[in-house]
Structures are given as C-alpha cells and as structure tokens.
Design an enzyme around this catalytic site. Structure first.
Site, PDB file in Angstrom:
ATOM      1  N   ILE A 168       9.005 -79.732 -12.819  1.00 46.33           N
ATOM      2  CA  ILE A 168       9.254 -78.714 -13.846  1.00 46.33           C
ATOM      3  C   ILE A 168       8.794 -77.325 -13.425  1.00 46.33           C
ATOM      4  CG2 ILE A 168       9.204 -80.331 -15.780  1.00 46.33           C
ATOM      5  CD1 ILE A 168       6.291 -79.543 -16.253  1.00 46.33           C
ATOM      6  N   GLU A 170       6.778 -74.729  -9.977  1.00 48.12           N
ATOM      7  CA  GLU A 170       6.229 -74.639  -8.635  1.00 48.12           C
ATOM      8  C   GLU A 170       5.544 -73.301  -8.433  1.00 48.12           C
ATOM      9  OE1 GLU A 170      10.038 -72.931  -6.110  1.00 48.12           O
ATOM     10  OE2 GLU A 170       9.656 -75.081  -6.075  1.00 48.12           O
ATOM     11  N   GLY A 171       4.777 -73.220  -7.382  1.00 51.32           N
ATOM     12  CA  GLY A 171       4.127 -71.980  -6.971  1.00 51.32           C
ATOM     13  C   GLY A 171       3.673 -72.162  -5.542  1.00 51.32           C
ATOM     14  N   PHE A 286       1.263 -81.540 -22.094  1.00 50.47           N
ATOM     15  CA  PHE A 286       2.506 -80.794 -21.893  1.00 50.47           C
ATOM     16  C   PHE A 286       2.543 -79.656 -22.900  1.00 50.47           C
ATOM     17  CE2 PHE A 286       7.044 -79.937 -22.457  1.00 50.47           C
ATOM     18  CZ  PHE A 286       7.416 -79.745 -21.124  1.00 50.47           C
ATOM     19  N   ASP A 290       7.025 -71.383 -20.841  1.00 50.24           N
ATOM     20  CA  ASP A 290       6.338 -70.104 -20.978  1.00 50.24           C
ATOM     21  C   ASP A 290       7.218 -69.107 -21.719  1.00 50.24           C
ATOM     22  OD1 ASP A 290       7.759 -68.231 -18.965  1.00 50.24           O
ATOM     23  OD2 ASP A 290       7.340 -70.021 -17.778  1.00 50.24           O
ATOM     24  N   ASP A 328      -5.651 -62.004 -17.459  1.00 53.57           N
ATOM     25  CA  ASP A 328      -4.322 -62.110 -16.828  1.00 53.57           C
ATOM     26  C   ASP A 328      -3.324 -62.763 -17.771  1.00 53.57           C
ATOM     27  OD1 ASP A 328      -2.600 -61.598 -14.716  1.00 53.57           O
ATOM     28  OD2 ASP A 328      -2.943 -63.540 -13.778  1.00 53.57           O
ATOM     29  N   TRP A 331       3.134 -62.909 -20.019  1.00 55.20           N
ATOM     30  CA  TRP A 331       3.952 -63.867 -20.760  1.00 55.20           C
ATOM     31  C   TRP A 331       4.290 -65.127 -19.974  1.00 55.20           C
ATOM     32  CZ3 TRP A 331       9.604 -61.835 -21.796  1.00 55.20           C
ATOM     33  CH2 TRP A 331      10.148 -61.316 -20.629  1.00 55.20           C
ATOM     34  N   GLY A 332       3.951 -65.199 -18.708  1.00 53.70           N
ATOM     35  CA  GLY A 332       4.051 -66.452 -17.974  1.00 53.70           C
ATOM     36  C   GLY A 332       2.878 -67.382 -18.216  1.00 53.70           C
ATOM     37  N   ASP A 366      -3.965 -70.881 -17.245  1.00 56.82           N
ATOM     38  CA  ASP A 366      -4.310 -70.171 -16.002  1.00 56.82           C
ATOM     39  C   ASP A 366      -5.491 -69.224 -16.162  1.00 56.82           C
ATOM     40  OD1 ASP A 366      -4.482 -68.687 -13.626  1.00 56.82           O
ATOM     41  OD2 ASP A 366      -2.380 -69.085 -13.212  1.00 56.82           O
TER      42      ASP A 366
END
Length: 475
Positions: A168, A170-171, A286, A290, A328, A331-332, A366
């Site tokens: 769903i 990645e980074g 879950f 975002d 930080d 909106w992500g 995060d």
C-alpha cells in the site's frame, strides 16, 4: 518524516535520530507516492550527521537505560537499575531471554506494570534494565521487540498472513503492506531493512541505533489512548514489533510486483537481500489514506472541519501529557478513514470532551522530527545544521520549517508548542484548497467562513491546547 510531492527542491533532507546519547546518524529520506498510502517523506537526502538530544539530564540519568526505564515505569514512580556486574551477551542466554520477556511486558499496551514484573519489583531493588554500557544497539532493539535475537520471518508473520498481504505504500526506508491480524482486522506492516551493506533505493540502510528513536516515540504516543488524565486515539496505534532475518518472502515480493504493475514503484525490487539481512517490522493499526491522497474523496468541508478539530485535540492532549511538538505535520502525515461512529472523545487534563466525527477518524503518523518530554527527559532531533531542509520553495510546508527555526532560535531541544499551531495553520490551508465530493448542503458557506476565520486567527494562539480551548470553531 513526510513531505508533500507538490513542492520539492533537489536534495532537501530530513532527519532521524536514535535514543543513544549524542549518537551521530545519517538520515535516509523516503519518497512519497501519488495515489497511495504514504508512510514517509518523499524527498531524497544527502548524508547528514546529526545528534539525538537528551536534554536536562542529571549525571545518573545519562544512559539509554534510564530513558527506557522512564518511558516504561515512570508513572509508577520507580526507576530501578541493573548492577553493572550483570552483563549480557548478544547470544540468547537464559538471562538475556528473561530480560527480553521483562522488556516486552514493560512496553506492552496498555502501559501497566505486569504481574511478572510486579514480583520483580517486590523482591528486588535492582533488576529492570541494564546500563547503557551493558547493551549493544542490537540488544536494545531485540529487547524492544521482546526477543533475544532476530527471528525468521515466518515466526513473526504467519504464512497465512503473508498470503493476504497487499502493498500500500513505499519510501526510501522500505515498503508498507497491509494484511490481517489474528482477529481479522486490517493492519499495516512497515518493513525497514537494517544494518546491511547494500544500498536500498539509493540510500544507506538504517542502523539499529537509528531505529530506536522511531520505536520508542511510536510506543509512547500510541499509549496515549490508555492514559487516565490526557487521553487520545489520534496517534497511530503500534500493535506489534519484530526484528526478523532472512530473504524477502515470496508472498511479499508478489504483492510488490502487483503494486508495481498497477501503480508503478520508484523503489528497487526487494529481491536482492541475503539470508543474513536484518529487518524491523512495525505493525500499526490501519489508519486509512493520507490527506493528500484523499483530495476529491472526502464528502464536504464539514468533514474538513472535523479533521481539523480531531488533529487539534490530539496535539493538545500530547502537549499536556508529553510537551509534544510534531514538527512535520504536513498532509502526508494525517491519515483518515471512514467510521460509523458519530462522535469521538478525548481526555484533556482529566476532563472528558467529545467531538463530531462527520464519518471520519484521524490518525497522526511519523515522528521523525518530533520532540517530547517524559519526567525530566527530553527527546528531540537536532536539525540546526540541516540547511537544505530550510531552503525549500513552492509550498507553505517549507515556510513552516523556517518559521519553526525562527521561533526556537535553532535550538531544537527546547519546547515551543506554537510550532503545532503553525502546522494547524498549514493544514487549514490545505483543507480549504482540497476538492470535495459534495457541496456540503445549506451549511457549506458557513463552514467555509468558519475555516477561513480559523486560518486568519489561529496563529494568535500559543499552542494547540489554547486553540482547542479558545477558538470559537471548536466551542
């Protein structure tokens, strides 16, 4: 750390830090996907040396073990130390396994002193955790996972769960998959390779020391849902944690391929890892999609108002309990998912409050740049020398980094809760600019006016707490 794809500058860097005292680290900044769940900031980074700050420490607290003990049992008013004579090796000795079991209990959710540990406390004045000199970074991570050593993938993720996995997100850090847990609930697995010599997605792999910061902060914020004085469900729940070793399982590779075929992946296919490769697996609840990828999918501005209310309430609770700054919150880093709950509740300084969900629940994620305190201990990241972080242009998000630096004088260990207000101002601007499925009915005009007034006035508040308690939109 997350950043929006809408405005990037080459080489912008994020940071991460470990819980070790003043340990130098190198931040690997992840990428973000369009149309997928994002678990990391997309902008790639050059190598950067920085330090984890443990501020206001007395001589007998300047150890990782003191911090870990404070995170675990400080609410019981007890901090106990293991004598230096008790040395533990990396090998899985019986004593090492016993420590791992105790650590697992210490960090269980909810944060209560377990029965087995209570007996330790009654019968001993010495054994809870080891001094920093006694534990390697590997042992610290294993203890956080409740393990004495890395385990095979299948011992941590049942093969049947692997078969259900779907990629769903990645980074540069790695991959994110959804699957189900034993209860049948959907969960998110964030899988991060560690300590290997092979570069992953163009970046060095994280070290065991670097991952400690994310583990401990995630646990503390996740535990806010169990507190009795300041309580919120607004931070993503950390369900489980594993350190595994081995090649990437076939089922995960198949899910990776499916994602790549449908949406296109910017990552390297994770099929090159050897049998001795280490991974950390963080299992989160879950949280949904975002905000950036929810553009055009939310019902109306009435939902946007609820999202802003929920974020403000969560930040206020964390401010009061932990002197927390997110630092930080673009909106992500705000996830939303649908719910049938009409209202949500939170505790602020012992008082119960409720709010209307308008059909969505919010989860904040995060904490790469976050700052918090527990007792007299401060954990933060020093980004004072990360000049490229403050050079971004093209989106209000990058202005916020510079505004934070102006407010704290580039001293990132000190507490300035107005930074949370800056991010609320930013989020409000995004919510006002988003597209919605419906007009919002007769009240849509009034709601937009409310949000515009919030945007015009919120910066006057000193903290999210003051905004929550004073702003007319939340009353």
């Amino acid at each position: 750390m997350f950043r929006s794809r809408t405005a990037q500058t080459g080489g912008n860097r994020g940071v991460d830090c470990s819980i070790n005292e003043l340990i130098s680290t190198q931040r690997k900044q992840p990428k973000e996907l369009s149309g997928t769940m994002n678990f990391s900031t997309p902008v790639r980074a050059n190598q950067l040396n920085l330090s984890s700050l443990l501020a206001d420490l007395t001589p007998n607290t300047q150890t990782w073990s003191r911090l870990k003990a404070a995170l675990s049992v400080h609410r019981k008013g007890m901090v106990l130390h293991t004598p230096r004579s008790l040395r533990l090796s990396v090998s899985g000795s019986p004593r090492r396994a016993e420590l791992a079991d105790v650590s697992q209990d210490l960090f269980a959710t909810p944060f209560r002193t377990p029965r087995r540990l209570q007996s330790h406390l009654k019968n001993s004045s010495s054994l809870v955790v080891c001094e920093d000199a006694d534990l390697s970074d590997a042992e610290k991570v294993y203890a956080e996972c409740g393990q004495s050593r890395p385990l095979p993938w299948e011992e941590c993720i049942h093969p049947q769960r692997m078969k259900k996995c779907v990629k769903i997100g990645e980074g540069t850090f790695g991959e994110v998959f959804s699957t189900t847990n034993a209860a049948g609930d959907t969960v998110a697995l964030k899988i991060i390779p560690l300590e290997g010599s092979e570069k992953v997605n163009g970046e060095d792999q994280k070290t065991l020391g670097e991952i400690l910061h994310e583990i401990i902060i995630s646990k503390e914020l996740s535990s806010l849902k169990e507190k009795q004085h300041n309580q919120t469900h607004g931070f993503i729940g950390l369900n489980d944690l594993h350190c595994v070793q081995g090649c990437y399982p076939r089922d995960f590779l198949n899910a990776w391929d499916t994602f790549d075929q449908k949406k296109g992946s910017e990552n390297d296919r994770p099929d090159f890892f050897e049998k001795d490769q280490l991974f950390i697996i963080l299992e989160f609840e879950f949280g949904g999609s975002d905000l950036e990828n929810s553009n055009g999918t939310l019902a109306s501005l009435v939902v946007a108002k609820s999202i802003l209310h929920q974020v403000t309430a969560s930040l206020a609770v964390a401010e009061q309990e932990l002197c927390f700054e997110h630092r930080d919150l673009h909106w992500g880093n705000v996830l939303v998912k649908t719910t049938k709950q009409k209202t949500g509740s939170f505790l602020l300084n012992g008082s119960v409050h409720s709010l209307e969900t308008r059909g969505v629940l919010v989860r904040i994620i995060d904490y790469s740049l976050s700052r918090l305190e527990i007792d007299d201990l401060t954990v933060s990241c020093d980004i004072s020398n990360d000049e490229e972080l403050f050079m971004g242009q093209g989106d209000y998000q990058f202005d916020i980094y510079r505004l934070m630096r102006r407010e704290n004088g580039n001293d990132w260990s000190t507490y300035h809760p107005h930074t949370n207000v800056l991010w609320l101002h930013y989020l409000c601007s995004k919510l006002l600019s988003m597209k919605y499925r419906g007009s919002g009915g007769r009240g849509a005009k009034d709601t937009r006016e409310e949000l515009n007034r919030f945007y015009d006035n919120v910066l006057q508040y000193s903290s999210a707490t003051e905004a929550l308690q004073t702003c007319p939109m939340f009353q």
